[in-house]
Design a protein around this motif. Sequence first.
Motif, PDB file in Angstrom:
ATOM      1  N   THR A  15      -3.351  -0.317 -18.919  1.00 38.31           N
ATOM      2  CA  THR A  15      -2.737   0.904 -19.439  1.00 38.31           C
ATOM      3  C   THR A  15      -2.876   2.047 -18.443  1.00 38.31           C
ATOM      4  N   ASP A  16      -4.060   2.213 -17.882  1.00 42.90           N
ATOM      5  CA  ASP A  16      -4.292   3.290 -16.915  1.00 42.90           C
ATOM      6  C   ASP A  16      -3.429   3.103 -15.668  1.00 42.90           C
ATOM      7  N   LEU A  17      -3.269   1.863 -15.219  1.00 40.94           N
ATOM      8  CA  LEU A  17      -2.441   1.603 -14.044  1.00 40.94           C
ATOM      9  C   LEU A  17      -0.974   1.908 -14.325  1.00 40.94           C
ATOM     10  N   VAL A  18      -0.479   1.492 -15.482  1.00 35.95           N
ATOM     11  CA  VAL A  18       0.920   1.770 -15.838  1.00 35.95           C
ATOM     12  C   VAL A  18       1.147   3.270 -15.963  1.00 35.95           C
ATOM     13  N   GLU A  19       0.218   3.981 -16.558  1.00 36.14           N
ATOM     14  CA  GLU A  19       0.349   5.440 -16.685  1.00 36.14           C
ATOM     15  C   GLU A  19       0.405   6.110 -15.317  1.00 36.14           C
ATOM     16  N   ALA A  20      -0.406   5.653 -14.370  1.00 35.33           N
ATOM     17  CA  ALA A  20      -0.376   6.218 -13.016  1.00 35.33           C
ATOM     18  C   ALA A  20       0.974   5.938 -12.350  1.00 35.33           C
ATOM     19  N   PHE A  21       1.495   4.727 -12.535  1.00 40.06           N
ATOM     20  CA  PHE A  21       2.787   4.362 -11.961  1.00 40.06           C
ATOM     21  C   PHE A  21       3.902   5.212 -12.568  1.00 40.06           C
ATOM     22  N   GLY A  74     -17.056   0.771  -7.086  1.00 39.52           N
ATOM     23  CA  GLY A  74     -16.743   0.432  -5.702  1.00 39.52           C
ATOM     24  C   GLY A  74     -15.934  -0.831  -5.503  1.00 39.52           C
ATOM     25  N   SER A  75     -15.608  -1.518  -6.579  1.00 38.98           N
ATOM     26  CA  SER A  75     -14.817  -2.750  -6.475  1.00 38.98           C
ATOM     27  C   SER A  75     -13.467  -2.566  -7.156  1.00 38.98           C
ATOM     28  N   ILE A  76     -12.446  -3.172  -6.591  1.00 37.74           N
ATOM     29  CA  ILE A  76     -11.118  -3.117  -7.190  1.00 37.74           C
ATOM     30  C   ILE A  76     -11.058  -4.148  -8.308  1.00 37.74           C
ATOM     31  N   VAL A  77     -10.745  -3.690  -9.516  1.00 36.11           N
ATOM     32  CA  VAL A  77     -10.697  -4.572 -10.676  1.00 36.11           C
ATOM     33  C   VAL A  77      -9.279  -4.750 -11.206  1.00 36.11           C
ATOM     34  N   GLY A  78      -8.319  -4.059 -10.592  1.00 42.26           N
ATOM     35  CA  GLY A  78      -6.926  -4.215 -10.992  1.00 42.26           C
ATOM     36  C   GLY A  78      -6.022  -3.464 -10.038  1.00 42.26           C
ATOM     37  N   TRP A  79      -4.748  -3.860 -10.022  1.00 41.04           N
ATOM     38  CA  TRP A  79      -3.779  -3.149  -9.202  1.00 41.04           C
ATOM     39  C   TRP A  79      -2.379  -3.360  -9.742  1.00 41.04           C
ATOM     40  N   ILE A  80      -1.520  -2.428  -9.380  1.00 44.22           N
ATOM     41  CA  ILE A  80      -0.131  -2.435  -9.822  1.00 44.22           C
ATOM     42  C   ILE A  80       0.733  -2.076  -8.621  1.00 44.22           C
ATOM     43  N   THR A  81       1.899  -2.660  -8.521  1.00 42.34           N
ATOM     44  CA  THR A  81       2.784  -2.335  -7.410  1.00 42.34           C
ATOM     45  C   THR A  81       4.226  -2.320  -7.879  1.00 42.34           C
ATOM     46  N   GLY A  82       4.995  -1.471  -7.254  1.00 49.27           N
ATOM     47  CA  GLY A  82       6.408  -1.339  -7.577  1.00 49.27           C
ATOM     48  C   GLY A  82       7.084  -0.427  -6.574  1.00 49.27           C
ATOM     49  N   SER A  83       8.267   0.015  -6.933  1.00 51.45           N
ATOM     50  CA  SER A  83       9.049   0.860  -6.042  1.00 51.45           C
ATOM     51  C   SER A  83       9.652   2.010  -6.828  1.00 51.45           C
ATOM     52  N   HIS A  84       9.721   3.167  -6.195  1.00 48.05           N
ATOM     53  CA  HIS A  84      10.355   4.332  -6.811  1.00 48.05           C
ATOM     54  C   HIS A  84      11.674   4.657  -6.121  1.00 48.05           C
ATOM     55  N   ALA A  85      12.159   3.757  -5.313  1.00 47.40           N
ATOM     56  CA  ALA A  85      13.366   4.032  -4.522  1.00 47.40           C
ATOM     57  C   ALA A  85      14.508   3.090  -4.870  1.00 47.40           C
ATOM     58  N   ASN A 141       0.852  -1.182   0.000  1.00 50.03           N
ATOM     59  CA  ASN A 141       0.000   0.000   0.000  1.00 50.03           C
ATOM     60  C   ASN A 141       0.883   1.225   0.000  1.00 50.03           C
ATOM     61  N   GLY A 142       0.309   2.340  -0.330  1.00 49.40           N
ATOM     62  CA  GLY A 142       1.060   3.590  -0.362  1.00 49.40           C
ATOM     63  C   GLY A 142       1.715   3.809  -1.710  1.00 49.40           C
ATOM     64  N   GLN A 143       2.705   4.682  -1.738  1.00 50.29           N
ATOM     65  CA  GLN A 143       3.356   5.039  -2.984  1.00 50.29           C
ATOM     66  C   GLN A 143       3.887   3.797  -3.688  1.00 50.29           C
ATOM     67  N   GLY A 144       3.696   3.776  -4.983  1.00 51.91           N
ATOM     68  CA  GLY A 144       4.130   2.647  -5.784  1.00 51.91           C
ATOM     69  C   GLY A 144       3.048   1.619  -6.007  1.00 51.91           C
ATOM     70  N   THR A 145       1.954   1.707  -5.270  1.00 51.50           N
ATOM     71  CA  THR A 145       0.863   0.750  -5.439  1.00 51.50           C
ATOM     72  C   THR A 145      -0.437   1.505  -5.724  1.00 51.50           C
ATOM     73  N   HIS A 146      -1.007   1.225  -6.863  1.00 53.72           N
ATOM     74  CA  HIS A 146      -2.256   1.852  -7.280  1.00 53.72           C
ATOM     75  C   HIS A 146      -3.304   0.776  -7.519  1.00 53.72           C
ATOM     76  N   VAL A 147      -4.551   1.147  -7.299  1.00 53.67           N
ATOM     77  CA  VAL A 147      -5.663   0.260  -7.602  1.00 53.67           C
ATOM     78  C   VAL A 147      -6.576   0.928  -8.621  1.00 53.67           C
ATOM     79  N   ALA A 148      -7.229   0.098  -9.417  1.00 47.43           N
ATOM     80  CA  ALA A 148      -8.257   0.554 -10.342  1.00 47.43           C
ATOM     81  C   ALA A 148      -9.588   0.126  -9.745  1.00 47.43           C
ATOM     82  N   GLU A 149     -10.452   1.097  -9.553  1.00 43.74           N
ATOM     83  CA  GLU A 149     -11.728   0.847  -8.899  1.00 43.74           C
ATOM     84  C   GLU A 149     -12.859   1.153  -9.875  1.00 43.74           C
ATOM     85  N   ARG A 150     -13.787   0.221  -9.985  1.00 42.37           N
ATOM     86  CA  ARG A 150     -14.960   0.431 -10.829  1.00 42.37           C
ATOM     87  C   ARG A 150     -16.191   0.032 -10.021  1.00 42.37           C
TER      88      ARG A 150
END
Length: 115
Positions: free
Chosen positions: A97-103, A49-60, A38-47
Amino acid sequence: MKIRIATHHDAPQLAELLKHWDRHEFEFQRYVNRRGPNGQGTHVAERDGSIVGWITGSHANENANEMGDYANRPKWRCSVLLAMYVDVAHQDDGIGTDLVEAFLKESGEHGNNMT
């Protein structure tokens, strides 16, 4: 659809997405117990009210100069994408695509190289 930073409250829904991939049993159990990224590096896609996708990584990743292709770039930093999951029923909807763009946007905000 809404893309947002993940919180620890999202862990059970992240686990639901993981249950389709047998090789991720350890992560599935960890997220069921609310111990997930959770937090920076991890985004969720919500449609709806439900999470339909997520991405995680590190910026450090300050050790990028130890990777073969980057050995001659002192103090070169980068972001590392670790995983991305999109619900099977929502694939081909542009969620990945939207998740990668946010990351990538967040990566740039951390001053990391985009090349």
